[in-house]
Scaffold this motif. Structure first.
Motif, short mmCIF file in Angstrom:
data_model
loop_
_atom_site.label_atom_id
_atom_site.label_comp_id
_atom_site.label_asym_id
_atom_site.label_seq_id
_atom_site.Cartn_x
_atom_site.Cartn_y
_atom_site.Cartn_z
N VAL A 150 0.99 -1.33 -0.05
CA VAL A 150 -0.02 0.04 0.09
C VAL A 150 1.04 1.23 0.06
O VAL A 150 0.49 2.03 -0.82
CB VAL A 150 -0.89 -0.07 1.15
CG1 VAL A 150 -1.57 1.44 1.34
CG2 VAL A 150 -2.19 -1.07 0.90
N VAL A 152 -8.69 -0.71 5.50
CA VAL A 152 -8.30 -0.16 4.08
C VAL A 152 -9.60 -0.45 3.15
O VAL A 152 -10.11 0.58 2.44
CB VAL A 152 -7.22 -1.17 3.35
CG1 VAL A 152 -6.92 -0.69 2.03
CG2 VAL A 152 -5.81 -0.45 3.99
N PHE A 162 -6.11 5.76 4.08
CA PHE A 162 -5.33 4.61 4.53
C PHE A 162 -4.58 5.03 5.87
O PHE A 162 -4.19 4.14 6.50
CB PHE A 162 -4.64 3.96 3.43
CG PHE A 162 -5.44 3.56 2.32
CD1 PHE A 162 -4.79 3.10 1.11
CD2 PHE A 162 -6.69 3.26 2.58
CE1 PHE A 162 -5.49 2.82 0.09
CE2 PHE A 162 -7.73 2.86 1.38
CZ PHE A 162 -7.06 2.43 0.26
N SER A 169 -11.97 2.66 1.76
CA SER A 169 -12.16 2.65 0.44
C SER A 169 -13.45 2.91 0.17
O SER A 169 -14.21 3.63 -0.83
CB SER A 169 -11.63 1.54 -0.41
OG SER A 169 -10.34 1.44 -0.08
#
Lengths: 100, 546
Positions: free
Chosen positions: B128, B450, B420, B454
């Motif tokens: 990430v 995460v 994040f 999102s």
């Protein structure tokens, strides 16, 4: 297995980080050069330039400011230089720092 | 964006800067022998250098231009991004979290998750982060090229490629030392341009009280001069920032800012490159002091642009992002103008360099070395680091070109990745302070955070949810990700094997660990003192500008 910085390792390379130069030279040097350039330029400042800058002689004062900071940094470097430490294996060696 | 007309002298000043940075890269190359030299600066730097680099790495031009734009759009409340949204987190990193990173003997932020939890968590965070680093580097490159094109008339693609080549040259040669030294230089150059600009700007509108008076007569109103006024829940006369104090303190101040400043490796890397724990702890603390004062040179010009430039921020006039360039054009004579332009370029450059230098460390030490190419010689990993630098910059160039065609998508992706930071922070806190958090708890919590972040983000983007302001929406997205992470981590921890206490004894919080931290002999180096003073100053500033 973490590798903590300088020191012995497999392979031929050993740390050379102690050769890192003193950034104060670069910062002090560039700021001093900028300061001198601006100071010299300020003698050519037209009255419209000064009016543009709200009546402040910007080149002059910025030049002086940069010169002071630049020379100050060079002076600091002179007064408190980096001393190269003898290479210590297995530890995070580096330039000895006199203070801060 | 509008055109600047730098004189030959201004170009010379800019060229001098570029030559100096190339020189830094060239000479720093001599100090690279091992992969640790290249990727971690040998973990040998003094605190003042890492401290200035720490604040500088975040002082990208999007930050500078963007905060001035926010100042014009939201008024004095923009300071929350600094005094609430940065300084407390920086202090927390220095005083509380640094010892954990050091006790775990890790070289990067993702590596901590490997030691504390397990490999999947490590890989998740590393991947990430790597994606976000490349993305942000690309966005910075694109923004830099836009500035080159708009201000100086240089073709966009040429600007992207040349800037990338330049960064590649100095980062590829000297690695993290180059990047950090460049950031220290950049710090001074940026201020050298912004301070005269701000002073001239205020004088131009007749002084501070005249500025204040004029701001109250704009759409910002009287609340535009106040950071906290009008932020009560359900306030009748709301502050232009459009969020209430809960959203500001918990969202911006806690979840988003702590997530970024304490776990984003582009920042933490600067602290980890310091020569010992004391210097590493002082790095974000030293950085917090200038951070308190930066609003003076971003928010104030934003407000001046709002009142001094006709039709500013409206569809017929300049955009908010034009605040600083417009003032540069109006106020600065050739000479200082060159310095200010150099400052803008310096900050864009460093935005690319900071992300590339953290990218190459994470890819080399967190992906290649432990999983992809194990047990090679150190010179192999040094070469890997250099190769990743090249590949990373090439990908960033493509990202920048994509951004030029799909700018909105880039903005979305950037906002997405910033969400994040919240679950990453949640996972770290659980790992550091809750001994029983299990390895799979860490992994599933992070993943859930995460994913839920999102999902919330997309729900807002597609209009399924909506709130008064974009800032408030971001707080909610980050908040959801944070809470989901914690809940899922605890649930999974309850049903999976507990971690071996001996293995993690050193790296979780305990009274014994706390007591074993060495005391700094010099009183003015004590982290608690440095941190306490800067927090107190922050409180004073908040009261003064409330």
């Amino acid at each position: 297995m973490t590798d903590n910085g300088a020191g012995t390792d497999t392979g031929a390379q050993s740390s050379r980080i102690t050769r890192l130069f003193d950034i104060r030279l670069i910062v002090g040097g560039l700021l001093t050069v900028y300061g001198v350039v601006l100071l010299v330029m300020s003698f050519w400042d037209s009255s419209e330039d000064i009016a543009k800058g709200a009546g402040i002689r910007l080149n002059l004062w910025t030049g002086i400011g940069l010169l002071v900071v630049g020379l100050g940094m060079l002076l600091w470097m002179r007064l408190a230089p980096l001393r190269a430490e003898p290479d210590r294996t297995g530890s995070a060696g580096g330039p000895a720092e006199p203070r801060a | 964006m509008l055109r600047l007309h730098p004189s030959a002298l201004d170009i010379v000043l800019l060229a001098l800067y570029f030559l100096t940075v190339l020189g830094i890269g060239f000479f720093a190359r001599r100090a690279v022998g091992t992969s640790a030299d290249f990727l971690l600066a040998g973990r040998s730097l003094p605190a003042w250098i890492t401290g200035l680099a720490f604040v500088s790495a975040n002082l990208g031009a999007t930050e500078i231009l963007g905060m001035a734009a926010n100042g014009a759009q939201y008024g004095v409340a923009t300071v929350h991004y600094y005094w609430v949204g940065a300084v407390p987190a920086m202090v927390f990193l220095g005083i509380v979290m640094m010892p954990f990173y050091f006790r775990a003997k890790v070289r990067s932020v993702p590596e901590f998750l490997k030691v504390r939890f397990n490999n999947p968590t490590h890989v998740l965070n590393a991947v990430v982060f790597a994606i976000s680093a490349v993305l942000i580097a690309g966005v910075n490159l694109y923004a830099l090229a836009i500035v080159l094109q708009a201000l100086l008339g240089i073709n966009l693609y040429l600007g992207i490629v040349v800037s990338a080549a330049f960064v590649l040259a100095y980062i590829g040669a000297g690695g993290l030392s180059s990047a950090i030294y460049g950031e220290v230089l950049q710090f001074f150059i940026i201020l050298a341009g912004l301070i005269p600009l701000s002073i001239a700007a205020v004088k131009n509108v007749g002084g501070f009280s005249a500025l204040a008076d004029k701001v109250t007569r704009t759409a910002l109103g009287d609340n535009g001069l106040h950071a906290w006024k009008g932020t009560g829940v359900g306030a009748v006369d709301p502050n232009p920032i459009g969020a209430n104090w809960i959203g500001i303190v918990l969202g911006l101040g806690f979840v988003l800012s702590f997530g970024y400043w304490t776990t984003n490796f582009a920042e933490v890397q600067r602290a980890l490159s310091a020569k010992d724990l004391s210097a590493a702890r002082r790095t974000p603390l030293i950085a917090a002091y200038p951070k308190l004062l930066i609003p003076a040179v971003t928010v104030i010009p934003g407000l001046v642009a709002l009142v001094a430039i006709p039709d500013f921020g409206t569809s017929s006039g300049l955009t908010y992002n034009d605040a600083i360039p417009a003032l540069m054009q109006r106020l600065l004579p050739s000479g200082v103008l060159g310095i200010a332009i150099t400052g803008l370029f310096a900050s864009f450059m460093a935005g690319v360099a900071a992300n590339v230098s953290s990218l190459n460390t994470v890819v080399t030490y967190d992906l290649v070395q432990p999983y992809l190419r194990r047990n090679r010689s150190d010179s192999f990993y040094l070469r890997t680091g250099r190769l990743v630098t090249v590949v990373g910059i090439v990908i960033a160039v493509f990202t920048a070109i994509l951004a030029s065609h799909f700018n909105n998508i880039m903005v979305y992706l950037q906002s997405l990745f910033s969400i994040f930071n919240a679950p990453i922070f949640a996972t770290f806190i659980l790992g550091m302070f809750l001994r029983k958090t299990s390895a799979w708890g860490g992994f599933w919590g992070l993943l859930a955070g995460v994913v839920s972040g999102s999902a919330t983000f997309f729900l807002f983007q597609t209009g399924v949810f909506s709130v008064a302001s974009a800032i408030y929406a971001t707080f909610i997205q980050a908040g959801v990700a944070f809470v989901v992470d914690i809940v899922v981590s605890l649930v999974v921890t309850a049903v999976t094997p507990k971690p071996d206490p001996a293995a993690i004894a050193d790296i979780v919080w305990s009274r014994r660990n706390r007591a074993s931290e060495p005391r700094d002999p010099v009183w003015w180096r004590r982290p608690v003192l440095l941190g306490g003073v800067v927090l107190a100053l922050g409180v004073v500033l908040n009261v003064v500008f409330a």
